[in-house]
Write a protein that holds these residues in place. Structure first.
Motif, short mmCIF file in Angstrom:
data_model
loop_
_atom_site.label_atom_id
_atom_site.label_comp_id
_atom_site.label_asym_id
_atom_site.label_seq_id
_atom_site.Cartn_x
_atom_site.Cartn_y
_atom_site.Cartn_z
N GLY A 353 0.81 -1.21 0.00
CA GLY A 353 0.00 0.00 0.00
C GLY A 353 0.85 1.27 0.00
N ALA A 354 1.99 1.20 0.68
CA ALA A 354 2.87 2.37 0.72
C ALA A 354 3.41 2.70 -0.67
N ILE A 355 3.75 1.66 -1.43
CA ILE A 355 4.24 1.88 -2.80
C ILE A 355 3.09 2.34 -3.70
N ARG A 356 1.96 1.66 -3.56
CA ARG A 356 0.82 1.99 -4.42
C ARG A 356 0.38 3.44 -4.21
N ASN A 357 0.34 3.88 -2.96
CA ASN A 357 -0.16 5.21 -2.64
C ASN A 357 0.95 6.25 -2.45
N SER A 358 2.20 5.81 -2.59
CA SER A 358 3.35 6.71 -2.42
C SER A 358 3.26 7.47 -1.10
N CYS A 359 3.16 6.72 -0.02
CA CYS A 359 2.92 7.30 1.30
C CYS A 359 4.22 7.84 1.92
N ASN A 360 4.32 9.15 2.05
CA ASN A 360 5.51 9.78 2.62
C ASN A 360 5.76 9.40 4.09
N PRO A 361 4.74 9.47 4.99
CA PRO A 361 4.99 9.11 6.38
C PRO A 361 5.45 7.67 6.56
N TYR A 362 4.98 6.76 5.70
CA TYR A 362 5.44 5.36 5.78
C TYR A 362 6.96 5.31 5.66
N TYR A 363 7.50 5.99 4.65
CA TYR A 363 8.94 5.90 4.41
C TYR A 363 9.73 6.73 5.40
N HIS A 364 9.13 7.75 5.98
CA HIS A 364 9.78 8.48 7.06
C HIS A 364 10.05 7.52 8.22
N GLN A 365 9.07 6.72 8.56
CA GLN A 365 9.20 5.79 9.69
C GLN A 365 10.06 4.57 9.33
N ALA A 366 9.90 4.08 8.09
CA ALA A 366 10.69 2.92 7.66
C ALA A 366 12.18 3.27 7.57
N VAL A 517 -2.02 4.15 -17.94
CA VAL A 517 -2.59 2.82 -18.16
C VAL A 517 -2.84 2.58 -19.65
N ILE A 518 -2.40 1.41 -20.14
CA ILE A 518 -2.61 1.02 -21.53
C ILE A 518 -3.39 -0.28 -21.56
N LYS A 519 -4.43 -0.33 -22.35
CA LYS A 519 -5.24 -1.54 -22.47
C LYS A 519 -4.40 -2.68 -23.03
N ASP A 520 -4.52 -3.84 -22.40
CA ASP A 520 -3.84 -5.08 -22.84
C ASP A 520 -2.31 -5.01 -22.71
N LEU A 521 -1.81 -4.09 -21.92
CA LEU A 521 -0.37 -4.00 -21.70
C LEU A 521 -0.12 -3.56 -20.27
N ILE A 522 0.47 -4.45 -19.47
CA ILE A 522 0.69 -4.14 -18.05
C ILE A 522 2.02 -3.40 -17.90
N ILE A 523 1.91 -2.18 -17.40
CA ILE A 523 3.08 -1.35 -17.12
C ILE A 523 3.30 -1.30 -15.62
N ALA A 524 4.54 -1.44 -15.19
CA ALA A 524 4.90 -1.23 -13.79
C ALA A 524 5.64 0.10 -13.71
N GLY A 525 5.13 1.01 -12.91
CA GLY A 525 5.72 2.35 -12.89
C GLY A 525 5.66 3.01 -11.53
N LYS A 526 6.32 4.14 -11.42
CA LYS A 526 6.32 4.92 -10.17
C LYS A 526 6.47 6.40 -10.51
N THR A 527 5.56 7.19 -9.98
CA THR A 527 5.64 8.63 -10.18
C THR A 527 6.58 9.26 -9.15
N GLY A 528 7.02 10.47 -9.48
CA GLY A 528 7.81 11.25 -8.54
C GLY A 528 7.62 12.73 -8.83
N THR A 529 7.79 13.52 -7.81
CA THR A 529 7.75 14.97 -7.98
C THR A 529 9.02 15.52 -7.34
N ALA A 530 9.96 15.95 -8.17
CA ALA A 530 11.24 16.46 -7.66
C ALA A 530 11.08 17.92 -7.27
N GLN A 531 11.34 18.22 -6.02
CA GLN A 531 11.16 19.58 -5.53
C GLN A 531 12.13 20.53 -6.22
#
Length: 600
Positions: A353-366, A517-531
């Motif tokens: 869930g932390a990866i899926r939702n890109s949870c900042n507090p999760y990684y602060h604690q981890a 998201v692309i139909k019939d093609l599974i992409i694994a990805g991760k967004t980021g916002t560089a300050q």
């Protein structure tokens, strides 16, 4: 005794005459150096410059070829002009340019040829060639300049230019001469020895007016030039051109890699320039214009620009935590926004869930658990030990130093160590609360777009990578590429840990990057916002596809474009679709990217 002086005089005259005759005999009969010197005065030594090797894309499409040009050479001692005005009109130069060129040539040597007018076009050569016999001391030397059928991949291919004094000094083999052309950037520079070929030499007889009287001794001493080796690039020209179209008018980078080999499929630095502009007689003028352009089109962003990786780095944190046993798939933390800001999503979350939702507090604690493992009773020392241990693991992912691709000038970014914080805050005067921004890929951490694309390849390969490179074969032989590009690099993470990561990255598209998201093609990805403290944040996205058999790994940075799920994710998704499916099925997304209105 009779006067002996006449006899002595005769003997002296005889001896001197004998010596002179002997010396004359040696000069004229035994020693041929004077004859050779006389021959050299009637012989011109012409260097036969080879054609540089051609460059093709991975599918055999021609990317770089050679166009002939002509340099008008002058031997100052033999050069004569009856009518300066007529000469300048014929050769289309000013009197000042003529004087400057002749003075420079004479300064170099009065008896050796030097360029008087460089890079004469084929059209102008056809116009002047019949008049050359009227000007003693002039002759034509044929060279070639690079040409590009399509104005694409300029930062990857690089350009050639006239060798400078510093480069000549470093040429210990004395291959180059003043006026020669060499690779100055990109593949042209890195593979200069392969592309340049081997010079030849021709000797020809000329009369006192400089008129060609044919080869010296029927060409007995001539040697033929050998063309440079052809290079097959890893670039997919169609994908490269499509990516450049999407990035037109924007600032940023796109790097796409074939994960299983490290071959770079596309390398885009925006803004870009037409490589044909840096060829021919206008090279210096055009280079100055491009170099002074505020948008910096010559700056090779994929390997030189550095940014914080942003949320993309959370994947690396997850893998280190899993490998060290500090995190498990069921490790759960609350989304405590008093620690660090986050967006709306269910709380608490496990690792998936932390990866899926890109949870900042999760990684602060981890990250705190990764760094502070209580190996020392001193909190400050504990953080220092933990940070340095963590850094060693991060470096194995190809971060913190140049990857070593086949372009010079690659930057290494920065993964901070305790020495940095000791310098800034003082030894023993910083702790986890000082460095927690590293947990989400911010703070003092810096990476290049190339390194981020390589990260995507590591995630696709479940723990290894080959150094990214731009050459697939030399003279048609893949084994001739540098050996370092065939070495497999393990990052020290067990392959089974990547299963959860890949699944979560595929699911993350529906949470933070549904445009990708692309139909019939599974992409694994991760967004980021560089300050970005100087304006709007940078949009970042990495991905690989298809998830279960990756053919492409990609990183996209779009500067000042805000959230990663918009500009970067959309651009990456379109390029993935173009590469794998060969066509675009979402014209509305393409129009969205081309329009570039990502902030509003």
């Amino acid at each position: 005794m009779k006067d002996q002086r006449p006899v002595v005089i005769l003997i002296v005259i005889f001896l001197v005459s004998a010596i002179l005759l002997t010396k004359l005999f040696m000069i004229q009969v035994l020693d041929d150096s004077f004859m050779k010197r006389a021959e050299r005065n009637a012989i011109q030594r012409i260097v036969d410059h080879p054609y540089r090797g051609l460059v093709y894309d991975r599918n055999g499409k021609l990317m770089v070829f050679n166009n002939p040009i002509f340099d008008l050479m002058v031997v100052p001692k033999e050069f004569k002009i009856q009518d300066t005005t007529q000469f300048c009109q014929l050769f289309k130069i000013s009197k000042e340019e003529l004087i400057e060129g002749y003075t420079a040539a004479k300064k170099y040597s009065s008896v050796k040829p030097s360029p008087l007018i460089k890079q004469i076009s084929t059209t102008d050569f056809a116009r002047i060639q019949d008049f050359l016999v009227d000007f003693p001391g002039l002759f034509i030397m044929t060279r070639s300049v690079r040409s590009y059928p399509l104005p694409s991949a300029s930062h990857a291919l690089g350009y050639i230019g006239e060798i400078n004094a510093s480069q000549l000094e470093k040429d210990t083999l004395k291959y180059y001469n003043q006026g020669d052309y060499v690779g100055l950037s990109g593949l042209e520079k890195y593979y200069e020895n392969e592309l340049r070929g081997k010079k030849g030499v021709k000797y020809k007889m000329v009369n006192v007016r400089g008129i060609d009287k044919g080869p010296f001794k029927d060409g007995e001493y001539d040697t033929a030039s050998v063309a440079g080796k052809n290079i097959t690039s890893t670039i997919d020209l169609e994908l490269q051109r499509y990516g450049e179209m999407l990035m037109n008018g924007k600032t940023g980078s796109v790097v796409a890699i074939e994960p299983k080999t490290g071959e770079i499929l596309a390398m885009i630095s925006a803004p870009f320039y037409d490589p044909n502009e840096l060829t021919g007689a206008e090279f210096s003028k055009t280079y100055r214009r491009l170099n002074n352009d505020n948008s910096k089109p010559l700056f090779n962003r994929p390997i030189m620009a550095t940014y914080p990786p942003g949320s993309i780095f959370k994947i690396v944190q997850s893998l280190i935590g899993l490998q060290e046993g500090i995190l498990t798939p069921s490790s759960t933390f609350a989304c405590n926004r008093s620690l660090v800001a986050c967006h709306n999503h269910p709380s608490p979350v496990d690792l998936f869930g932390a990866i899926r939702n890109s949870c900042n507090p999760y990684y602060h604690q981890a990250f705190r658990q990764i760094i502070n493992q209580e190996v020392s009773t001193n909190t400050f020392k504990d953080t220092e030990i933990g940070l340095n241990s963590w850094r060693e693991k991060v470096l194995k992912f190809g971060l913190g130093s140049p990857l070593g691709m086949d372009i010079y000038g690659e930057k290494g970014g920065d993964i901070p160590s305790s020495k940095l914080y000791d310098r800034v805050y003082g030894s023993g005067r910083w702790k986890y609360s000082t460095i927690y921004s590293l947990s989400i890929g911010q703070g003092e951490m810096q990476v290049t777009p190339l390194q981020m694309a390589n990260l995507a390849a590591i995630f696709a390969n479940k723990g290894y990578y080959y150094t990214p490179h731009l050459v697939k074969a030399i003279d048609g032989d893949p084994s001739q590429i540098p050996g370092k590009f065939q070495i497999k690099h393990e990052v020290g993470i067990d392959a089974h840990h990547f299963n959860l990561i890949q699944d979560a990255m595929a699911e993350a598209l529906y949470g933070t990057a549904n445009r990708a998201v692309i139909k019939d093609l599974i992409i694994a990805g991760k967004t980021g916002t560089a300050q970005n403290p100087h304006g709007e944040d940078h949009s970042v996205f990495i991905a690989f596809a298809p998830k279960d058999d990756p053919k492409i790994a990609i990183a996209v940075y779009v500067e000042n474009a805000g959230w990663g799920g918009r500009a970067a994710a959309s651009t990456a998704s379109l390029m993935i679709e173009k590469y794998i499916k060969g066509e675009i099925t979402r014209p509305e997304l393409q129009e969205y990217v081309l329009a570039g209105n990502f902030i509003y």
